[in-house]
Design an enzyme around this catalytic site. Structure first.
Site, mmCIF file in Angstrom:
data_model
loop_
_atom_site.group_PDB
_atom_site.id
_atom_site.type_symbol
_atom_site.label_atom_id
_atom_site.label_comp_id
_atom_site.label_asym_id
_atom_site.label_seq_id
_atom_site.Cartn_x
_atom_site.Cartn_y
_atom_site.Cartn_z
ATOM 1 C CB ILE A 1 -0.987 0.022 1.199
ATOM 2 C CG1 ILE A 1 -0.244 -0.107 2.530
ATOM 3 C CG2 ILE A 1 -2.032 -1.065 1.065
ATOM 4 C CD1 ILE A 1 -1.182 -0.064 3.740
ATOM 5 C CG ASP A 2 -0.052 4.272 -2.717
ATOM 6 O OD1 ASP A 2 0.650 3.468 -3.359
ATOM 7 O OD2 ASP A 2 -1.103 4.777 -3.155
ATOM 8 C CE LYS A 3 6.546 9.162 3.154
ATOM 9 N NZ LYS A 3 7.361 10.296 2.679
ATOM 10 C CB THR B 1 -2.412 4.122 1.756
ATOM 11 O OG1 THR B 1 -2.699 4.956 0.633
ATOM 12 C CG2 THR B 1 -3.621 3.254 2.059
ATOM 13 N NE ARG C 1 -2.989 8.349 -3.893
ATOM 14 C CZ ARG C 1 -1.685 8.606 -3.819
ATOM 15 N NH1 ARG C 1 -0.818 7.618 -3.673
ATOM 16 N NH2 ARG C 1 -1.262 9.842 -3.893
#
Length: 305
Positions: free
Chosen positions: A136-138, A140, A236
């Site tokens: 998962i993104d930084k 998130t 997103r």
């Protein structure tokens, strides 16, 4: 070795950070700010702000230090471990933490914390992401499943590939909805006009997101998103595509938004078949404090006449 660049402005060129990001391929505007903070970018031999407006005659000097080698050292990060046995770990990742080392984030990643927590992590083909089967993104937050051995990694990756696991996200998004549930089926690929972004692109890979509106506020909504596929920045990109970008998203959202530490997106529920016992495991994690605070504020605002 460090790389050095110099520029002499012949006419007005706009913002310093935007100019450098366009002129030097390896630089983003965020990286420009980091270099400014370290006094590696000077205009007329002085440190200026990233927003500095360039003028004719300005001389820019840029020094890009050599990249730090990726670190697979163990670092104590006080991980929030939700579940662990001899095969798998489920961890609740906070906002601001990158999942594995990369050129821009050589250490203090989730992988560094996992190596401090345990020596039992599945090997990765690339070498720098032991135990990692999905990301998962930084900015998130939320749940990730980690493989502690190769058999577990193969099982979890197979479940991801065949879409038999469960991944549910909560997000605060902009706007009001007419439909309470929906499916976004739109391929995602690199944005041809912005190399830092992904976008709905006919030449991209298949991407499907299911969403449900849980609460509607003034100008915002709380939605549940369920991933059927797992493309980079999928939720997103898809929410922006349907006109409801995620609040706080610095890459895909509007500037006027809720204050936070990045996008208000949280991996709230994770379910999968245990690699060894084949029993179904399912876990939930509460949203971060700042997420909950904004939800409470939105509910109060919605109650006002």
């Amino acid at each position: 070795m460090a790389e050095n660049f110099t520029f002499k402005i012949s006419d007005q060129k706009g913002r310093l950070d935007k100019f450098l990001a366009q002129e030097i391929d390896e630089l983003s505007r965020t990286r420009v700010q980091e270099l400014i903070d370290d006094k590696n970018i000077l205009v007329n031999d002085k440190v200026v702000k990233a927003s500095y407006k360039l003028e004719s005659g300005d001389k820019i000097s840029v020094t890009i230090p050599p990249k730090k080698p990726l670190s697979l050292s163990a670092q104590d990060m006080n991980l929030d471990v939700v579940y662990e046995d001899q095969d798998v770990i489920v961890v609740n990742k906070p906002q601001g933490v990158v999942v594995h080392p990369s050129a821009g984030h050589p250490d203090h990643t989730l992988v560094n914390g996992l190596l401090y927590h345990t020596q039992d992590l599945a090997k990765s083909p690339e070498g720098f992401r032991p135990g990692i089967v999905h990301r998962i993104d930084k900015d998130t937050s939320g749940l990730l499943m980690i493989a502690k051995n190769d058999k577990a990694r193969e099982s979890l990756e197979d479940q991801l590939a065949h879409k038999t696991n469960k991944r549910e996200y909560l997000a605060i998004v902009h706007g009001n909805f007419e439909a309470k549930i929906g499916v976004i089926n739109a391929p995602i690929g690199r944005n041809p006009n912005n190399r830092k972004q992904m976008a709905v692109n006919p030449k991209g890979k298949k991407a499907i997101t299911h969403f449900e509106v849980l609460e509607q506020f003034k100008n915002y909504a709380l939605v549940k998103c369920v991933l059927e596929t797992g493309r980079t920045h999928q939720i997103r990109v898809h929410m922006r595509y349907i006109g409801h970008p995620i609040a706080g998203d610095p890459l895909y959202g509007p500037k006027k938004t809720l204050k936070g530490n990045g996008q208000f997106l949280h991996a709230a529920t994770l379910g999968f078949e245990h690699p060894a016992t084949h029993k179904w495991l399912e876990f939930s994690a509460p949203v971060p404090a700042i997420f909950q605070e904004q939800l409470d504020n939105l509910r109060k605002e919605s109650m006002k006449k």
